[in-house]
Design a protein around this motif. Sequence first.
Motif, PDB file in Angstrom:
ATOM      1  N   THR A   1     -25.844 -24.099  10.725  1.00 37.46           N
ATOM      2  CA  THR A   1     -25.787 -22.738  11.255  1.00 37.46           C
ATOM      3  C   THR A   1     -24.757 -21.903  10.493  1.00 37.46           C
ATOM      4  OG1 THR A   1     -24.212 -23.491  12.928  1.00 37.46           O
ATOM      5  CG2 THR A   1     -26.527 -23.393  13.570  1.00 37.46           C
ATOM      6  N   ASP A   2     -25.062 -20.631  10.374  1.00 39.84           N
ATOM      7  CA  ASP A   2     -24.198 -19.648   9.696  1.00 39.84           C
ATOM      8  C   ASP A   2     -24.012 -19.952   8.211  1.00 39.84           C
ATOM      9  OD1 ASP A   2     -23.737 -18.120  12.047  1.00 39.84           O
ATOM     10  OD2 ASP A   2     -22.239 -19.581  12.686  1.00 39.84           O
ATOM     11  N   ALA A   3     -24.911 -20.742   7.647  1.00 37.57           N
ATOM     12  CA  ALA A   3     -24.869 -20.974   6.201  1.00 37.57           C
ATOM     13  C   ALA A   3     -25.320 -19.714   5.471  1.00 37.57           C
ATOM     14  CB  ALA A   3     -25.771 -22.148   5.825  1.00 37.57           C
ATOM     15  N   ASN A   4     -24.845 -19.573   4.232  1.00 40.67           N
ATOM     16  CA  ASN A   4     -25.199 -18.400   3.421  1.00 40.67           C
ATOM     17  C   ASN A   4     -25.509 -18.868   2.003  1.00 40.67           C
ATOM     18  OD1 ASN A   4     -25.550 -15.914   2.276  1.00 40.67           O
ATOM     19  ND2 ASN A   4     -23.433 -15.227   2.517  1.00 40.67           N
ATOM     20  N   GLY A   5     -26.734 -18.661   1.554  1.00 45.39           N
ATOM     21  CA  GLY A   5     -27.124 -19.078   0.207  1.00 45.39           C
ATOM     22  C   GLY A   5     -27.745 -17.929  -0.570  1.00 45.39           C
ATOM     23  N   GLU A   6     -27.170 -17.624  -1.724  1.00 43.01           N
ATOM     24  CA  GLU A   6     -27.673 -16.533  -2.568  1.00 43.01           C
ATOM     25  C   GLU A   6     -27.946 -17.080  -3.968  1.00 43.01           C
ATOM     26  OE1 GLU A   6     -28.300 -13.547  -1.413  1.00 43.01           O
ATOM     27  OE2 GLU A   6     -27.392 -13.854   0.572  1.00 43.01           O
ATOM     28  N   GLN A   7     -28.971 -16.546  -4.606  1.00 38.35           N
ATOM     29  CA  GLN A   7     -29.289 -16.989  -5.960  1.00 38.35           C
ATOM     30  C   GLN A   7     -29.949 -15.876  -6.759  1.00 38.35           C
ATOM     31  OE1 GLN A   7     -33.119 -19.203  -6.459  1.00 38.35           O
ATOM     32  NE2 GLN A   7     -32.690 -19.948  -4.376  1.00 38.35           N
ATOM     33  N   THR A   8     -29.704 -15.923  -8.079  1.00 36.68           N
ATOM     34  CA  THR A   8     -30.301 -14.956  -9.008  1.00 36.68           C
ATOM     35  C   THR A   8     -30.679 -15.682 -10.287  1.00 36.68           C
ATOM     36  OG1 THR A   8     -28.880 -13.178  -8.164  1.00 36.68           O
ATOM     37  CG2 THR A   8     -29.975 -12.802 -10.275  1.00 36.68           C
ATOM     38  N   GLU A   9     -31.931 -15.519 -10.714  1.00 37.06           N
ATOM     39  CA  GLU A   9     -32.400 -16.063 -11.987  1.00 37.06           C
ATOM     40  C   GLU A   9     -32.992 -14.927 -12.811  1.00 37.06           C
ATOM     41  OE1 GLU A   9     -31.957 -18.701  -8.942  1.00 37.06           O
ATOM     42  OE2 GLU A   9     -33.898 -17.680  -8.998  1.00 37.06           O
ATOM     43  N   ARG A  10     -32.513 -14.782 -14.039  1.00 39.98           N
ATOM     44  CA  ARG A  10     -33.023 -13.731 -14.910  1.00 39.98           C
ATOM     45  C   ARG A  10     -33.278 -14.295 -16.301  1.00 39.98           C
ATOM     46  NH1 ARG A  10     -32.762  -9.323 -11.888  1.00 39.98           N
ATOM     47  NH2 ARG A  10     -30.980  -8.968 -10.477  1.00 39.98           N
ATOM     48  N   VAL A  11     -34.434 -13.942 -16.861  1.00 38.45           N
ATOM     49  CA  VAL A  11     -34.816 -14.394 -18.199  1.00 38.45           C
ATOM     50  C   VAL A  11     -35.086 -13.169 -19.060  1.00 38.45           C
ATOM     51  CG1 VAL A  11     -36.406 -15.784 -19.574  1.00 38.45           C
ATOM     52  CG2 VAL A  11     -35.855 -16.475 -17.222  1.00 38.45           C
ATOM     53  N   LEU A  12     -34.443 -13.124 -20.218  1.00 39.58           N
ATOM     54  CA  LEU A  12     -34.606 -12.017 -21.167  1.00 39.58           C
ATOM     55  C   LEU A  12     -35.317 -12.548 -22.402  1.00 39.58           C
ATOM     56  CD1 LEU A  12     -33.838  -9.023 -21.785  1.00 39.58           C
ATOM     57  CD2 LEU A  12     -31.763  -9.910 -22.857  1.00 39.58           C
ATOM     58  N   MET A  13     -36.456 -11.959 -22.746  1.00 43.80           N
ATOM     59  CA  MET A  13     -37.247 -12.420 -23.887  1.00 43.80           C
ATOM     60  C   MET A  13     -37.120 -11.433 -25.035  1.00 43.80           C
ATOM     61  SD  MET A  13     -40.614 -13.937 -21.945  1.00 43.80           S
ATOM     62  CE  MET A  13     -40.960 -12.384 -21.110  1.00 43.80           C
ATOM     63  N   LEU A  14     -36.801 -11.975 -26.218  1.00 44.33           N
ATOM     64  CA  LEU A  14     -36.540 -11.129 -27.376  1.00 44.33           C
ATOM     65  C   LEU A  14     -37.682 -11.096 -28.383  1.00 44.33           C
ATOM     66  CD1 LEU A  14     -32.816 -12.077 -28.110  1.00 44.33           C
ATOM     67  CD2 LEU A  14     -33.714 -10.313 -26.583  1.00 44.33           C
ATOM     68  N   SER A  15     -38.766 -11.827 -28.110  1.00 45.43           N
ATOM     69  CA  SER A  15     -39.914 -11.809 -29.015  1.00 45.43           C
ATOM     70  C   SER A  15     -41.204 -11.957 -28.215  1.00 45.43           C
ATOM     71  CB  SER A  15     -39.804 -12.930 -30.057  1.00 45.43           C
ATOM     72  OG  SER A  15     -39.896 -14.187 -29.430  1.00 45.43           O
ATOM     73  N   PRO A  16     -42.329 -11.482 -28.757  1.00 43.51           N
ATOM     74  CA  PRO A  16     -43.594 -11.533 -28.014  1.00 43.51           C
ATOM     75  C   PRO A  16     -44.067 -12.943 -27.691  1.00 43.51           C
ATOM     76  CG  PRO A  16     -43.742 -10.026 -29.886  1.00 43.51           C
ATOM     77  CD  PRO A  16     -42.462 -10.768 -30.037  1.00 43.51           C
ATOM     78  N   LYS A  17     -43.678 -13.937 -28.486  1.00 39.90           N
ATOM     79  CA  LYS A  17     -44.150 -15.304 -28.274  1.00 39.90           C
ATOM     80  C   LYS A  17     -43.225 -16.133 -27.400  1.00 39.90           C
ATOM     81  CE  LYS A  17     -46.864 -15.608 -32.529  1.00 39.90           C
ATOM     82  NZ  LYS A  17     -47.115 -16.388 -33.771  1.00 39.90           N
ATOM     83  N   ALA A  18     -42.066 -15.602 -27.082  1.00 41.98           N
ATOM     84  CA  ALA A  18     -41.161 -16.311 -26.175  1.00 41.98           C
ATOM     85  C   ALA A  18     -41.728 -16.293 -24.763  1.00 41.98           C
ATOM     86  CB  ALA A  18     -39.780 -15.677 -26.206  1.00 41.98           C
ATOM     87  N   ARG A  19     -41.405 -17.312 -23.996  1.00 35.33           N
ATOM     88  CA  ARG A  19     -41.917 -17.413 -22.633  1.00 35.33           C
ATOM     89  C   ARG A  19     -40.784 -17.752 -21.671  1.00 35.33           C
ATOM     90  NH1 ARG A  19     -45.248 -15.090 -24.669  1.00 35.33           N
ATOM     91  NH2 ARG A  19     -47.486 -15.512 -24.893  1.00 35.33           N
ATOM     92  N   GLY A  20     -40.845 -17.142 -20.497  1.00 34.23           N
ATOM     93  CA  GLY A  20     -39.851 -17.434 -19.469  1.00 34.23           C
ATOM     94  C   GLY A  20     -40.490 -17.422 -18.099  1.00 34.23           C
ATOM     95  N   ASP A  21     -39.997 -18.265 -17.221  1.00 35.95           N
ATOM     96  CA  ASP A  21     -40.529 -18.360 -15.866  1.00 35.95           C
ATOM     97  C   ASP A  21     -39.362 -18.582 -14.914  1.00 35.95           C
ATOM     98  OD1 ASP A  21     -42.054 -18.640 -13.638  1.00 35.95           O
ATOM     99  OD2 ASP A  21     -43.392 -20.166 -14.453  1.00 35.95           O
TER     100      ASP A  21
END
Length: 434
Positions: free
Chosen positions: A338-358
Motif C-alpha cells: 500500500t502507498d507504493a509509488n512507481g514511475e518510469q520513462t523510456e525514450r528512444v532516439l533514432m538517428l537514421s532511417p534503418k535504426a529501430r527502437g521499441d
Amino acid sequence: MTTETVLPANRDSIQAASKANGEPEWLINLRVKALELAGQLELPKLEKTRIDRWQIDAYGANKAAQPVAEATGLPEIAKDLLPENEAGHLIVQHNSGAAYTQISDDLKSQGVIFTDMATAAREHGDLLQQYLHTVVKPEEHRLTALHAAVFQGGIFIHVPKNVRVELPLQALFISDDAEASFSPHVLIVAEQGSEVTYVDNVVSAGLRSELVHNAVVEIVAKPGATVRFASVHRLGKEVTDLSTRRAIVEQDARVEWILGEMNDGNCMSDTTSILKGNGSSSDHKVICVGTGDQKLNITTRAVHFGRQSSSDMITRAVMRDEATAIVNGITKIEKGATDANGEQTERVLMLSPKARGDANPMLLIDEDEVKAGHAASVGQVNKDQLYYMMSRGISKDQATRLIIYGFLAPVVSEIPLESLEKKLSEWVERKLGQ
C-alpha cells in the motif's frame, strides 16, 4: 523428442579452475551443481529478442592473471581509466583474475571488506557463502546457472553497520584475450545504516575472436542502508554482453543504479530492484548507444513488496545505422504494498532511417492504494528544436549534437565520478561520430 544441451564448460575444467584458485569445497560443489542445472534449464525469454541466435557459447577458459605491483604495469587500455586520486580504492581485473589492488588503510580500519572474489573465497568464506547467489539464483535460467558454474573474478564488498564509505570503491575489468574467461561476479552487502558508492568500468581491446561476458551483480541493502552503483560497459564488437543485476532493498534502504551501455556488440542488460521493506526505494538511470547492426535488449524492473516503497526508472537509448533497441520498463506492485509509488520513462532516439527502437512500459499492479505512471516515446530528432537552434546560428551538426547530449544528460550527469562522467561523454561522442 528431446534436444541435448551442449554446454561451453565441463565438470573437470570447472573443478580444475576452482582448485587452482584455492577455492573452498563448498564453492566447488556449488559450481558443479550449477553446471548440472545449466544442462536442464532454458535460456531466458527476452521481449522481442531471439537471444538463441546470438553467439553465447564462447566463454573461454580460466587463465590466471599476472599481478603487478604498480599501476604502470597494467595494459595501456587501463591507464586512462585509473582514478586521478591516489588515495582512492581500486581493484583491476585483467581477463580472468585480479591483477592490481590499491586500498587505503583508512578503509580497512573501518572494517570494510573490499577485495577480489578469489581472495574473498579464501579469506572471508563464511561471509561470502552466506550471500553468494542468494539474490540472483542459479536456477533461474541457463545463463544464471552457467554464470554460477564458470564465473571467474569479480568484487566482494561488505560494509559494516553504520559505516559510511566516503570515497567511491572502484573496479576496472579488462578483457584483451578471447581465450580467457571473462564473467566476473560483483557482490555488495551493506549492513544496517551504512552507505557506499561503487563504480566500475568494463572494457575490452584487441580481441581476435568472439567472447561472452556473462556477468552478475548482487546487492543486499539492509535496513537504512544506501548503495550507489555506477557501471559503464565499453566492450568491443566481438563481445556478447549478458549482464544480470539485482538488488534486495530492505526497510528504509535505498539503491541507485547509473548504467552506461556503450558496447559495440549485442547486449542483454537486466537490472532489477526488489523493494522488500517498508519505505524502501530505488532509482534506475540507464543510457545506451547503438551503432552498426547491434541488437540491444535493455530491461529495468522494480518489484514492490514494501508499503510506502518508491521506484523511479529512466532509460534513454540513441540508435544509429541499423542498430535495434528493445527497451523494457517493468513496475510490479504486489498485493499489500500500500502507498507504493512507481514511475518510469523510456525514450528512444533514432538517428537514421534503418535504426529501430521499441519502448515497452509495463505496469503490473495487484494493490489498489498506490501511485504508478509511465511515459514512453520512440522518434527522431525533433525538427522544431533543430530549426530553432539553426535559426540562432548553430550548424545542423552542432545542433544535433546538443540535442543528443540534452537527451542523455539526465543519466550522464548522475555519474558519481567527475572523471568518469567526462569519459562517458567522450565515448558517446566517439560512438556517434559527432
